[in-house]
Scaffold this active site. Structure first.
Site, PDB file in Angstrom:
ATOM      1  N   ASP A  92      17.140 -19.770   7.467  1.00 33.94           N
ATOM      2  CA  ASP A  92      16.521 -19.093   6.317  1.00 33.94           C
ATOM      3  C   ASP A  92      16.477 -20.050   5.124  1.00 33.94           C
ATOM      4  OD1 ASP A  92      16.670 -16.803   7.915  1.00 33.94           O
ATOM      5  OD2 ASP A  92      18.689 -16.356   7.197  1.00 33.94           O
ATOM      6  N   ASP A  98      22.064 -17.989  -3.410  1.00 36.77           N
ATOM      7  CA  ASP A  98      22.842 -18.042  -2.150  1.00 36.77           C
ATOM      8  C   ASP A  98      23.856 -19.155  -2.236  1.00 36.77           C
ATOM      9  OD1 ASP A  98      21.493 -16.161  -0.793  1.00 36.77           O
ATOM     10  OD2 ASP A  98      20.480 -17.482   0.586  1.00 36.77           O
ATOM     11  N   GLU A 121      27.671 -17.303   6.266  1.00 35.42           N
ATOM     12  CA  GLU A 121      26.286 -17.432   6.710  1.00 35.42           C
ATOM     13  C   GLU A 121      25.711 -18.770   6.258  1.00 35.42           C
ATOM     14  OE1 GLU A 121      23.159 -14.666   5.150  1.00 35.42           O
ATOM     15  OE2 GLU A 121      22.376 -14.914   7.194  1.00 35.42           O
ATOM     16  N   GLU A 122      26.220 -19.264   5.148  1.00 34.42           N
ATOM     17  CA  GLU A 122      25.609 -20.457   4.529  1.00 34.42           C
ATOM     18  C   GLU A 122      26.118 -21.765   5.102  1.00 34.42           C
ATOM     19  OE1 GLU A 122      23.506 -17.699   2.621  1.00 34.42           O
ATOM     20  OE2 GLU A 122      23.111 -19.833   2.838  1.00 34.42           O
ATOM     21  N   ASP A 140      29.190 -13.014   4.027  1.00 37.45           N
ATOM     22  CA  ASP A 140      27.792 -13.284   3.694  1.00 37.45           C
ATOM     23  C   ASP A 140      27.752 -13.262   2.171  1.00 37.45           C
ATOM     24  OD1 ASP A 140      24.535 -11.836   4.584  1.00 37.45           O
ATOM     25  OD2 ASP A 140      25.148 -13.534   3.336  1.00 37.45           O
ATOM     26  N   LEU A 142      25.654 -13.740  -0.159  1.00 43.54           N
ATOM     27  CA  LEU A 142      24.615 -12.990  -0.860  1.00 43.54           C
ATOM     28  C   LEU A 142      23.563 -12.569   0.162  1.00 43.54           C
ATOM     29  CD1 LEU A 142      24.632 -12.237  -3.796  1.00 43.54           C
ATOM     30  CD2 LEU A 142      23.077 -14.089  -4.286  1.00 43.54           C
ATOM     31  N   ASP A 143      23.714 -11.342   0.677  1.00 46.09           N
ATOM     32  CA  ASP A 143      22.753 -10.870   1.684  1.00 46.09           C
ATOM     33  C   ASP A 143      21.518 -10.317   0.984  1.00 46.09           C
ATOM     34  OD1 ASP A 143      21.998  -9.799   4.449  1.00 46.09           O
ATOM     35  OD2 ASP A 143      21.829  -8.053   3.143  1.00 46.09           O
ATOM     36  N   GLU A 299      28.110  -9.614   8.767  1.00 48.88           N
ATOM     37  CA  GLU A 299      27.330  -8.488   8.235  1.00 48.88           C
ATOM     38  C   GLU A 299      27.746  -7.203   8.952  1.00 48.88           C
ATOM     39  OE1 GLU A 299      23.346 -10.035   8.862  1.00 48.88           O
ATOM     40  OE2 GLU A 299      23.236 -10.811   6.825  1.00 48.88           O
TER      41      GLU A 299
HETATM   42  P1  P6P Z   1      13.228  -7.328   7.561  1.00 48.11           P
HETATM   43  C1  P6P Z   1      17.673  -9.313   4.283  1.00 48.11           C
HETATM   44  O1  P6P Z   1      17.068 -10.519   4.626  1.00 48.11           O
HETATM   45  C2  P6P Z   1      18.299  -8.722   5.532  1.00 48.11           C
HETATM   46  O2  P6P Z   1      19.239  -9.597   6.062  1.00 48.11           O
HETATM   47  C3  P6P Z   1      18.919  -7.378   5.226  1.00 48.11           C
HETATM   48  O3  P6P Z   1      19.498  -7.350   3.963  1.00 48.11           O
HETATM   49  C4  P6P Z   1      17.736  -6.444   5.319  1.00 48.11           C
HETATM   50  O4  P6P Z   1      18.086  -5.117   5.650  1.00 48.11           O
HETATM   51  C5  P6P Z   1      16.920  -7.074   6.452  1.00 48.11           C
HETATM   52  O5  P6P Z   1      17.269  -8.459   6.479  1.00 48.11           O
HETATM   53  C6  P6P Z   1      15.437  -6.968   6.198  1.00 48.11           C
HETATM   54  O6  P6P Z   1      14.806  -7.599   7.287  1.00 48.11           O
HETATM   55  O7  P6P Z   1      12.937  -8.052   8.851  1.00 48.11           O
HETATM   56  O8  P6P Z   1      13.071  -5.830   7.704  1.00 48.11           O
HETATM   57  O9  P6P Z   1      12.508  -7.864   6.367  1.00 48.11           O
END
Ligand code: P6P
Length: 349
Positions: A92, A98, A121-122, A140, A142-143, A299
């Site tokens: 990503d 992040d 994650e990073e 994670d 910053l998710d 996560e």
């Molecule tokens: P999509 C954000 O990138 C994430 O990791 C979660 O926070 C979020 O629910 C999901 O991915 C969104 O993914 O494929 O629906 O855009």
């Protein structure tokens, strides 16, 4: 912003915290408004064998979250928006926040000295913090960071495991690839309209709201329980065509039941709303992500622990997420989490 709780020092609060002490063995929540530090101290006794390290670890995480919160809240003001130009282990594009959040949490946990290793994650591999800490952290930082530039709530997710190998020995896979059922604590910080820290140490779930004018978290959601049923389903229906048939059937069932579709695209925001109101969040296997998109170690395990401690359920569609034996650090898993009866219904398909 005046906090609407009594600050920690009011004499009345002292009386309440005495009362709270008498409840410390039970899961009955401490009084609303108690400061996080006091709450951790009162509940430390529930952790007979922990001589304070876990409490210190939770404080280190809370401290780092205050720094990240400050950066998130001013992201639009100074040049930390947009992409950092680097790529993380999952491929990503790393947003500057992040990277900053990863640095802040890593620094706080390293300085705290309670964690011997960090899974993030990073970072491609785990980070050996080369200290004698008893705990391993998976985080994670910053998710949902793709949401930063559009000002949608984002979050930090963390899991805390006890180190398996003896202190002084090198960190081993046994310390790192632990099942979610081995967690001793887990939670998340939601940087939303208000910033909240929600966590469990296996004795229920409690939510703290941050008061930036005092720089403190105060208990605002005591002993959180997710409704057994709900009428909200969260799934990215843009991937509908590549869902497995049972998932398509469950989505159709939700429509037949006239449930509400709510999908923010930020896992913590969707999870937190469902925790409070009841609902199910699903990230199933898709053509693009045949094992689902979400990561087991930093996560899904944390949110599965919180969900189950709040009376909810979390599976990969077949077994409890907490029973999945991780094979690699960044492995993904399909994720069905939320109200117990909704997850059970989804599994029945
Ligand atoms: P999509 C954000 O990138 C994430 O990791 C979660 O926070 C979020 O629910 C999901 O991915 C969104 O993914 O494929 O629906 O855009």
């Amino acid at each position: 912003m005046r906090t609407n709780f009594e600050p920690e020092f009011s004499p009345k609060m002292k009386v309440k915290s005495q009362a709270a002490k008498s409840m410390e063995e039970s899961r009955i929540a401490q009084p609303i408004g108690i400061a996080l530090d006091r709450f951790i101290k009162i509940n430390q006794d529930q952790f007979a064998y922990a001589s304070g390290e876990l409490s210190q670890l939770l404080r280190d995480i809370a401290l780092a979250s205050k720094v990240v919160n400050r950066e998130v809240n001013k992201a639009g003001l100074i040049d930390i928006m947009g992409q950092a130009g680097s790529i993380n282990s999952g491929g990503d594009a790393q947003q500057k926040l992040d990277v900053l959040a990863n640095i802040r949490f890593t620094r706080a946990l390293t300085k705290g000295g309670e964690a011997c290793a960090l899974i993030s994650e990073e970072t491609e591999s785990y980070v050996d913090l080369s200290n004698d800490g008893k705990y391993v952290i998976a985080i994670d930082p910053l998710d949902g960071s793709s949401n930063i530039d559009v000002n949608v709530s984002i979050g930090t997710i963390f899991s805390i495991y006890r180190r398996k190998s003896p202190v002084g020995q090198p960190i081993s896979d046994a310390d790192i690839l632990q099942k979610g059922s081995e967690q001793v604590a887990a939670g998340y910080i939601l940087y939303g309209s208000s910033t909240m820290l929600v966590y469990t140490t296996g004795h229920g779930v409690n939510g703290f709201t941050y008061d930036p004018t005092l720089g403190e978290y105060f208990l605002s959601h005591a002993d959180m329980r997710i409704p057994e049923d709900g009428k909200i389903y969260s799934i990215n229906e843009g991937s509908y065509n590549s869902f497995a048939q049972p998932v398509k059937d469950y989505v159709s069932y939700c429509k037949d039941q006239q449930y509400t579709g709510r999908y923010i695209g930020s896992l913590i925001a969707d999870f937190h709303r469902n925790l409070l109101k009841g609902g199910i969040y699903i990230y199933p296997a898709t053509a693009k992500d045949p094992n689902g998109k979400l990561r087991l170690m930093y996560e899904c395990n944390a949110l599965a622990f919180v969900a189950e401690q709040a009376g909810g359920k979390a599976t990969n569609g077949k077994i409890s997420v907490l029973d999945i034996k991780p094979k690699t650090l960044h492995e993904r898993t399909p994720f069905f989490v939320g109200s117990k009866n909704m997850v059970t219904k989804a599994e029945s398909f």
